[in-house]
Write an enzyme that holds these catalytic residues in place. Sequence first.
Site, PDB file in Angstrom:
ATOM      1  N   HIS A  13       0.874  -1.201   0.000  1.00  0.00           N
ATOM      2  CA  HIS A  13       0.000   0.000   0.000  1.00  0.00           C
ATOM      3  C   HIS A  13       0.899   1.236   0.000  1.00  0.00           C
ATOM      4  O   HIS A  13       1.490   1.582   1.025  1.00  0.00           O
ATOM      5  CB  HIS A  13      -0.899   0.011   1.244  1.00  0.00           C
ATOM      6  CG  HIS A  13      -1.848   1.162   1.289  1.00  0.00           C
ATOM      7  ND1 HIS A  13      -3.199   0.992   1.534  1.00  0.00           N
ATOM      8  CD2 HIS A  13      -1.671   2.495   1.128  1.00  0.00           C
ATOM      9  CE1 HIS A  13      -3.789   2.172   1.505  1.00  0.00           C
ATOM     10  NE2 HIS A  13      -2.881   3.109   1.279  1.00  0.00           N
ATOM     11  N   HIS A  15       1.590   5.364  -1.690  1.00  0.00           N
ATOM     12  CA  HIS A  15       1.226   6.552  -2.474  1.00  0.00           C
ATOM     13  C   HIS A  15       2.489   7.142  -3.084  1.00  0.00           C
ATOM     14  O   HIS A  15       3.396   7.544  -2.353  1.00  0.00           O
ATOM     15  CB  HIS A  15       0.562   7.611  -1.577  1.00  0.00           C
ATOM     16  CG  HIS A  15      -0.715   7.131  -0.967  1.00  0.00           C
ATOM     17  ND1 HIS A  15      -1.942   7.316  -1.569  1.00  0.00           N
ATOM     18  CD2 HIS A  15      -0.968   6.445   0.177  1.00  0.00           C
ATOM     19  CE1 HIS A  15      -2.888   6.777  -0.817  1.00  0.00           C
ATOM     20  NE2 HIS A  15      -2.322   6.233   0.250  1.00  0.00           N
ATOM     21  N   ARG A  17       2.048   9.488  -5.767  1.00  0.00           N
ATOM     22  CA  ARG A  17       1.639  10.782  -6.367  1.00  0.00           C
ATOM     23  C   ARG A  17       2.100  10.875  -7.824  1.00  0.00           C
ATOM     24  O   ARG A  17       2.284   9.886  -8.492  1.00  0.00           O
ATOM     25  CB  ARG A  17       2.186  11.982  -5.555  1.00  0.00           C
ATOM     26  CG  ARG A  17       2.078  11.864  -4.046  1.00  0.00           C
ATOM     27  CD  ARG A  17       0.676  11.774  -3.536  1.00  0.00           C
ATOM     28  NE  ARG A  17       0.636  11.921  -2.076  1.00  0.00           N
ATOM     29  CZ  ARG A  17      -0.349  11.473  -1.309  1.00  0.00           C
ATOM     30  NH1 ARG A  17      -1.397  10.834  -1.839  1.00  0.00           N
ATOM     31  NH2 ARG A  17      -0.317  11.657  -0.015  1.00  0.00           N
ATOM     32  N   LYS A  99      -9.216  -0.256  -5.679  1.00  0.00           N
ATOM     33  CA  LYS A  99      -9.282   0.380  -4.356  1.00  0.00           C
ATOM     34  C   LYS A  99     -10.658   0.995  -4.124  1.00  0.00           C
ATOM     35  O   LYS A  99     -11.160   1.754  -4.945  1.00  0.00           O
ATOM     36  CB  LYS A  99      -8.219   1.480  -4.270  1.00  0.00           C
ATOM     37  CG  LYS A  99      -8.200   2.270  -2.965  1.00  0.00           C
ATOM     38  CD  LYS A  99      -7.687   1.442  -1.796  1.00  0.00           C
ATOM     39  CE  LYS A  99      -7.848   2.186  -0.470  1.00  0.00           C
ATOM     40  NZ  LYS A  99      -6.697   2.971  -0.104  1.00  0.00           N
ATOM     41  N   HIS A 136     -10.458   0.989   1.995  1.00  0.00           N
ATOM     42  CA  HIS A 136     -10.248   1.970   3.059  1.00  0.00           C
ATOM     43  C   HIS A 136     -11.442   1.829   3.998  1.00  0.00           C
ATOM     44  O   HIS A 136     -12.543   2.250   3.675  1.00  0.00           O
ATOM     45  CB  HIS A 136     -10.151   3.393   2.500  1.00  0.00           C
ATOM     46  CG  HIS A 136      -9.870   4.400   3.571  1.00  0.00           C
ATOM     47  ND1 HIS A 136      -8.663   5.063   3.683  1.00  0.00           N
ATOM     48  CD2 HIS A 136     -10.624   4.830   4.616  1.00  0.00           C
ATOM     49  CE1 HIS A 136      -8.692   5.856   4.736  1.00  0.00           C
ATOM     50  NE2 HIS A 136      -9.874   5.745   5.316  1.00  0.00           N
ATOM     51  N   HIS A 174      -4.487  -0.729   5.908  1.00  0.00           N
ATOM     52  CA  HIS A 174      -4.021   0.028   7.074  1.00  0.00           C
ATOM     53  C   HIS A 174      -4.942  -0.081   8.294  1.00  0.00           C
ATOM     54  O   HIS A 174      -5.495   0.893   8.763  1.00  0.00           O
ATOM     55  CB  HIS A 174      -3.761   1.498   6.736  1.00  0.00           C
ATOM     56  CG  HIS A 174      -4.788   2.169   5.868  1.00  0.00           C
ATOM     57  ND1 HIS A 174      -6.133   2.117   6.124  1.00  0.00           N
ATOM     58  CD2 HIS A 174      -4.648   2.908   4.750  1.00  0.00           C
ATOM     59  CE1 HIS A 174      -6.766   2.807   5.193  1.00  0.00           C
ATOM     60  NE2 HIS A 174      -5.896   3.286   4.344  1.00  0.00           N
ATOM     61  N   HIS A 251       3.107  14.459   1.641  1.00  0.00           N
ATOM     62  CA  HIS A 251       2.506  15.773   1.361  1.00  0.00           C
ATOM     63  C   HIS A 251       3.601  16.807   1.588  1.00  0.00           C
ATOM     64  O   HIS A 251       4.422  16.639   2.503  1.00  0.00           O
ATOM     65  CB  HIS A 251       1.352  16.075   2.334  1.00  0.00           C
ATOM     66  CG  HIS A 251       0.166  15.175   2.161  1.00  0.00           C
ATOM     67  ND1 HIS A 251      -0.822  15.382   1.223  1.00  0.00           N
ATOM     68  CD2 HIS A 251      -0.193  14.058   2.831  1.00  0.00           C
ATOM     69  CE1 HIS A 251      -1.735  14.436   1.304  1.00  0.00           C
ATOM     70  NE2 HIS A 251      -1.387  13.612   2.277  1.00  0.00           N
TER      71      HIS A 251
END
Length: 344
Positions: A13, A15, A17, A99, A136, A174, A251
Amino acid sequence: MTQITLPRPDDWHLHLRDGAMLRAVAPETARHFGRAIIMPNLVPPVVTGDQAAAYRDRIMSALPEGSGFTPLMTLYLTETTDPDDLAKAHADGIIHAVKLYPAGATTNSASGVRDFDKVRPLLERMAEIGCPLCVHGEVVDADVDIFDREAVFIDRVLDPLRRATPDLRVVMEHITTAQGADYAREGGDALGATITTHHLVINRNAILVGGIKPHYYCLPVAKREEHRLALRKAATSGDPSFFLGTDSAPHLDPLKENACGCAGCFTATNTLSILAEVFEQDGALDKLQAFASLNGPRFYGLPVSEQTVTLTKGDPVEYPKKIDTEDGPVTVFDPMMPLHWRVD
Ligand code: DOR
Ligand code: ZN
């Protein structure tokens, strides 16, 4: 033990971007990991097979020469996803999972699912073709306390969904609660759960004690200590239901250190050293390979890596506090403990 060698781990899992952020963070994961399930919550989201293939190409271009890293792509499920496009992307090996974001649950989830009945035919189709659903697992109801949203999701959404489509392979992404770990443990071969590195390290105090600490804020939000301990027990048990999904979610610092800070902990850089420390603390270094290298491929029906990584114990390892992108810095997750395991 001062040295351990594992099959090269995977991150189930992640990210990455796009654009400048992708170029900065992709090498951080590729340094230690062989494969990762890539989250599709870009703006706009990755909703078709063609978009997933194009995103995969952008990721490949962002990797260092010869990294050997393979991104495993996903589609972002919407109420209007085309089942034939999904099935084709899966058959062609472009995607490895789909997802499900409940609309409004987290970063860029606005195009997610509001009415779970509307995606039932899609879920049936996925069960038929053996495409896993990554979930999620939080309800978004305003009257449900944010610390209860995962446990309520299991009862109100996940369990009915799995009963209605028992052949669907599901990953609880998660997990952050004892209820999540218990449900995953009891769920049989068609159910798995990922656990992040940071949820093994922090409880909710990290976010709130001594001032508000935005770099410890993520979703699902870290819970009480008893839940962290339940996650540690699950991860270090070796039980094939549980595998690593870092949810490393970068981020830019100004977007975290903000009156309305974004959710996400960026752990790609130091995850393996943190995990070795955690598993050693729990006397379970011998279970690290099950969690980080074996259980995930087993669930996804993929081969275990033939490459290895070696971790060596010694003086504390220093990792950068931030990594730079062309758009600004990203803070690396601070585990608030010395890390003695260096990845060779
Ligand atoms: O903390 C999180 N960050 N949780 C998520 O579910 C999404 C992720 C992100 O994309 O930033
Ligand atoms: Zn995520």
